[in-house]
Enzyme design. Structure first.
Site, PDB file in Angstrom:
ATOM      1  N   CYS A  79       0.840  -1.200   0.000  1.00 13.52           N
ATOM      2  CA  CYS A  79       0.000   0.000   0.000  1.00 13.52           C
ATOM      3  C   CYS A  79       0.881   1.258   0.000  1.00 13.52           C
ATOM      4  O   CYS A  79       1.491   1.559  -1.014  1.00 13.52           O
ATOM      5  CB  CYS A  79      -0.995  -0.042   1.140  1.00 13.52           C
ATOM      6  SG  CYS A  79      -2.461   0.932   0.753  1.00 13.52           S
ATOM      7  N   HIS A 133      -3.637  -5.083   0.313  1.00  9.55           N
ATOM      8  CA  HIS A 133      -3.081  -5.631   1.555  1.00  9.55           C
ATOM      9  C   HIS A 133      -3.142  -7.157   1.554  1.00  9.55           C
ATOM     10  O   HIS A 133      -4.110  -7.735   2.072  1.00  9.55           O
ATOM     11  CB  HIS A 133      -3.871  -5.105   2.759  1.00  9.55           C
ATOM     12  CG  HIS A 133      -3.687  -3.651   3.008  1.00  9.55           C
ATOM     13  ND1 HIS A 133      -2.790  -3.158   3.924  1.00  9.55           N
ATOM     14  CD2 HIS A 133      -4.273  -2.571   2.430  1.00  9.55           C
ATOM     15  CE1 HIS A 133      -2.846  -1.834   3.919  1.00  9.55           C
ATOM     16  NE2 HIS A 133      -3.733  -1.460   3.022  1.00  9.55           N
ATOM     17  N   GLU A 156      -1.617  -9.155   3.378  1.00 15.33           N
ATOM     18  CA  GLU A 156      -1.505  -9.714   4.737  1.00 15.33           C
ATOM     19  C   GLU A 156      -2.856 -10.092   5.332  1.00 15.33           C
ATOM     20  O   GLU A 156      -2.943 -10.997   6.157  1.00 15.33           O
ATOM     21  CB  GLU A 156      -0.759  -8.729   5.659  1.00 15.33           C
ATOM     22  CG  GLU A 156      -1.494  -7.443   6.042  1.00 15.33           C
ATOM     23  CD  GLU A 156      -1.349  -6.302   5.041  1.00 15.33           C
ATOM     24  OE1 GLU A 156      -1.072  -6.576   3.849  1.00 15.33           O
ATOM     25  OE2 GLU A 156      -1.545  -5.130   5.428  1.00 15.33           O
TER      26      GLU A 156
HETATM   27  N1  GLN Z   1      -2.062   6.647   2.691  1.00 16.17           N
HETATM   28  C1  GLN Z   1      -2.120   5.890   1.485  1.00 16.17           C
HETATM   29  C2  GLN Z   1      -3.463   6.041   0.789  1.00 16.17           C
HETATM   30  O1  GLN Z   1      -4.432   6.406   1.384  1.00 16.17           O
HETATM   31  C3  GLN Z   1      -1.800   4.412   1.724  1.00 16.17           C
HETATM   32  C4  GLN Z   1      -2.791   3.730   2.609  1.00 16.17           C
HETATM   33  C5  GLN Z   1      -2.279   2.447   3.206  1.00 16.17           C
HETATM   34  O2  GLN Z   1      -1.074   2.200   3.255  1.00 16.17           O
HETATM   35  N2  GLN Z   1      -3.177   1.610   3.700  1.00 16.17           N
HETATM   36  O3  GLN Z   1      -3.556   5.770  -0.383  1.00 16.17           O
END
Ligand code: GLN
Length: 538
Positions: free
Chosen positions: A384, A510, A512
């Site tokens: 992310c 994600h 995970e």
């Molecule tokens: N802050 C980033 C976004 O909103 C990444 C979010 C995250 O790592 N879950 O796109």
């Protein structure tokens, strides 16, 4: 098997952090392993509508389900243990309960009545508890009540449990009370008094515990068990010891030894059988007998708090077992990582994971980390925000786009290589408004991602507002950073890779959240494998 769904409530006494979630997940595992369809639900007594708006320092990681619910991290344990997906119905907070009662009141659904905690709030709680049971998908629903009995904010939940126990009848509902038996080293004794008090507190609300699960550092001798049974009104066989374990994955077997499953099933009038834990135990054997080890750097800004990256740490345990290696995770604070200390912090690592996150703090350190591992061919995995940092690093240092950034960190960047998603531009509320939950991703053949998934169509869970800016895609691809996974509807870049690197993969989603004991996530498995190869040269 009878058709009525059975309900098991798990309450906590004496202190928080005794591991109600792990006990609930372990019991569910034992029930599932003997053919019962079991699910687990968490009721959280705080007023946030969901934990999505909570800082990880407050409440640990926010776990995301397929249906896009932002939930308590205990749901991650439920999925990792049971290998079945959870949903919004598996996590309910006081905020959500009140929100729906107040919305009903505004619609006039209470027909002029005074709206009160009892019966309206308790009815809503009872309704939420029974949604999963009434779906017809489960034989047994385990409901974990957050907090500790005696807390003011837990009272409506305990009252709802009292009513439901009464309404459903003896055979259909039971209460497990998780408690602590402290050891006083000065006296050389295990003490039952705090447990007696917390069982009494529960009784003051009209709820009798049926089973006591006692956290302890030492084996509970028979006389202590007898004493607990006598003073707390539970059968002796229903006093279950939960001794400290070296890994949470030992707990199902420990509960099996203590016959928690049999006690519960007997009390609910259900048959018990020998649970089939073959796959589980194969995992445990591999986890406990590693043939080697790798050290992975986890670069994040919440590293002092284990719970903030819970699912990532667990996914490494699954992937380590799969590769038969121990994965040492070394937490590295991104805020203090600079060009001057990058080599010292990162040179001896076998792989680096740059963690998800929000906001500006620590991002320059994350970018330094990506630069170092890219230049030194150390396996890299970006999740992310970690993927977004890889794109920024490449843009700045390879494409020469000075000042390239995400508009999250710098609204006026000359090169917004990571940009707010179009669909987010009109969003003002913070809670529940990100791009959340499972979305499709198509993977290009002949890429690392394709090799990892062995498929060109996957679904992964998301939680973000910003995205790879496709206006820079051609430029980035021409200079070597490949976009290899896309959302089929929007073209949003989900995966980036460096083909000429040992292993360099960044994902917008994600992975995970989907790693379980039974199905370790293929990306974590491949990353650990790459780290091992990097370390051993094989
Ligand atoms: N802050 C980033 C976004 O909103 C990444 C979010 C995250 O790592 N879950 O796109």
């Amino acid at each position: 098997m009878t058709t009525a769904t059975k309900y098991i409530f798990v309450t906590g006494g004496v202190t928080s952090s005794l591991g109600k979630g792990i006990i609930a997940a372990s019991l569910a595992k034992l029930l599932q392993a003997q053919g019962y369809r079991a699910t687990i639900q968490k009721l959280d007594p705080y007023i946030n509508v969901d934990p999505g708006t909570l800082n990880p320092y407050e409440h640990g990681e926010c776990y995301v389900t397929d249906d896009g619910a932002e939930t308590d991290l205990d749901l991650g344990h439920y999925e990792r243990f049971l290998n079945t997906p959870t949903s919004q119905s598996n996590n309910v907070t006081t905020g959500r309960i009140y929100q729906s009662v107040i919305e009903k009141e505004r619609r006039g659904e209470f027909l002029g009545k005074t709206v009160q905690v009892i019966p309206h709030i308790t009815d809503e709680i009872k309704h939420r508890i029974q949604i999963l049971g009434k779906s017809g998908n489960y034989d047994i629903v385990i409901t974990e009540i957050g907090g500790t009995v005696g807390d003011i904010e837990s009272l409506p939940y305990v009252e709802a449990v009292r009513q439901l126990k009464w309404e459903l009848g003896e055979d259909n509902a039971l209460v497990i009370h998780l408690t602590l038996i402290p050891y006083l080293s000065a006296a050389g004794e295990l003490k039952t008094k705090p447990t007696q008090h917390s069982v009494k507190t529960l009784m003051e609300s009209g709820v009798q515990a049926d089973v006591l699960v006692c956290r302890t550092e030492y084996d509970l001798p028979a006389d202590i068990r007898r004493k607990l049974a006598l003073f707390c009104n539970v059968r002796e066989e229903a006093v279950i010891q939960s001794i400290d374990a070296s890994t949470i994955y030992d707990v199902p077997n420990l509960m099996l030894e203590e016959k928690l499953d049999k006690v519960v099933l007997k009390r609910l009038g259900l048959n018990s059988a020998e649970p089939d834990l073959t796959v589980w135990n194969q995992f445990l054997t591999r986890h406990k007998n590693p043939k080697g080890e790798v050290t992975i750097g986890l670069i994040g800004k919440y590293v002092e708090l284990q719970d903030s990256y819970k699912s990532i740490l667990e996914a490494f345990i699954h992937a380590g077992a799969e590769n038969e290696v121990k994965v040492n995770v070394k937490s590295i604070h991104s805020e203090f990582l600079t060009v001057d200390n990058a080599a010292e912090s990162l040179a001896n690592l076998d792989g680096v994971l740059v963690a998800p996150g929000f906001g500006e703090r620590g991002i320059e350190g994350k970018i330094e980390a990506v630069k170092y591992v890219r230049e030194h061919n150390i396996p890299f995995f970006g999740i992310c925000l970690g993927m977004q940092m890889a794109v920024i690093e490449y843009s700045r240092n390879v494409l020469g786009l000075t000042g390239a950034n995400s508009t999250e960190m710098d609204e006026n960047t000359p090169h917004p290589v990571i940009n707010l998603m179009e669909s987010q531009k009109t969003v003002t509320d913070k809670g529940g408004t990100m791009r959340l939950g499972a979305w499709d991703c198509n993977i290009k053949e002949g890429t690392t991602a394709f090799d990892v998934y062995q498929s060109s169509a996957i679904k992964e869970r998301h939680r973000h507002r910003y995205e790879f800016n496709n206006a820079y895609k051609e430029q980035l691809e021409n200079s070597g950073l490949s976009a290899t996974g896309f959302n089929p509807e929007t073209g949003l870049v989900e995966i980036v890779e460096l083909p000429n690197h040992n292993w360099f993969v960044g994902v917008q989603y994600h992975p995970e959240y989907k790693s379980t004991v039974k199905n370790p996530h293929p990306l974590f498995v491949a990353f650990v494998k790459a780290a091992l190869k990097y370390k051993t040269g094989k």
